[in-house]
Design an enzyme around this catalytic site. Structure first.
Site: not given
Ligand code: PAF
Length: 283
Positions: A30, A33-34, A37, A147
């Site tokens: 979503m 990013l850190h 990710h 994760g």
């Molecule tokens: O973990 C997340 O960031 C969200 O739940 C995902 C898997 C991208 C679904 O929107």
């Protein structure tokens, strides 16, 4: 790095790569990013020819009083990070492209979706399962990366993949932590300075519980009680939503220890709701 916004074009692009015999690794995000990710992208880069990232703040997984509107967004910064780590394609769909006005179909993984976070975020995992299923259908990844911090999400997606015969391999990567142990999360950005310091108690508690379990000297009810008492000592935790030891497959709260034990916590602090977990294996 290609940036694609239209599902059909993303789908055609994936098909072309697959026809050429390339493997696709996919990390759904979503955004904001850190390093947590980034560790998933690193693993995907090692294991696949083509690495695809999606950035989509999925409205269907947020409840009406949750943080959809203020969820951290940093598309420019994210794209820069993805460029540096050699991601091949970023899929950046508009909400209307994922959920057109006539959208009617949702996916629900029973039982697992109701426990732990599901009890406090009704509908959340329905939104997660639906969007991940859509993203898999669009991107067609050979491998998809998540994760362990979102352990329940991992379990639900794994079950969905198994139950619906989805042709992808799920890879669960370790939680990446700050120096003081706090699990990395986009929502950590909500924490004010004192809250940020206090949040380290979550991981400290997980480690303390792990030590108690491994010492093999304490009955489980005593360990659970100590776990709660540790968290209750922090006045900035406005709500302890759950803190206990669970079955790693069913998420039922345990009454006696098993070979694998999920120690999991969810607390509210300031504007944030933080979750974390560890799995303790005993002989
Ligand atoms: O973990 C997340 O960031 C969200 O739940 C995902 C898997 C991208 C679904 O929107």
């Amino acid at each position: 790095m290609e940036i694609l916004r239209i599902p059909k074009i993303m789908q055609e692009t994936s098909k072309r790569h697959i026809q050429k015999g390339k493997t696709i690794g996919f990390v759904p995000t979503m955004g904001a990013l850190h390093n947590g990710h980034l560790s998933l992208f690193k693993r995907a880069r090692e294991e696949n020819d083509i690495v695809v990232a999606s950035i989509f703040v999925n409205p269907t997984q947020f409840g009406p009083n949750e943080d959809f509107d203020k969820y951290p967004r940093d598309i420019e910064g994210d794209i820069e990070k993805l460029r540096t780590i050699n991601v091949d394609i970023v899929f950046l769909p508009e909400t209307k492209a994922m959920y057109p006005d006539n959208f009617l179909t949702f996916l629900y993984v029973e039982k697992l979706s109701e426990k732990l976070c599901g009890a406090f975020r009704p509908g959340h995992f329905k939104g997660v399962a639906t969007v991940v299923n859509k993203l898999i259908n669009i991107i067609k990844p050979h491998k998809i990366y998540f994760g362990q911090k979102d352990y329940q999400q991992c379990l639900i997606i794994r079950k969905m993949i198994e139950d619906l015969n989805i042709d992808t391999e799920m890879i669960i990567c370790p939680t990446i932590r700050e120096k003081d142990g706090l699990a990395m999360s986009s929502r950590n950005a909500y924490l004010k300075e004192k809250e940020r310091v206090a949040s380290a108690l979550i991981y400290k508690t997980l480690v303390a519980v792990s030590d108690l379990i491994k010492s093999n000297k304490h009955p489980l009810p005593k360990i659970k009680e100590q776990m709660l008492n540790m968290l209750k000592e922090e006045p900035l935790f406005s709500e302890i939503q759950y803190a206990s030891i669970y079955d790693t497959e069913t998420l039922e709260e345990l009454t006696e220890l098993k070979k694998n034990n999920l120690v999991a916590i969810a607390v509210k602090i300031g504007d944030a709701r933080l979750i974390d977990n560890i799995i303790i294996e005993i002989n």
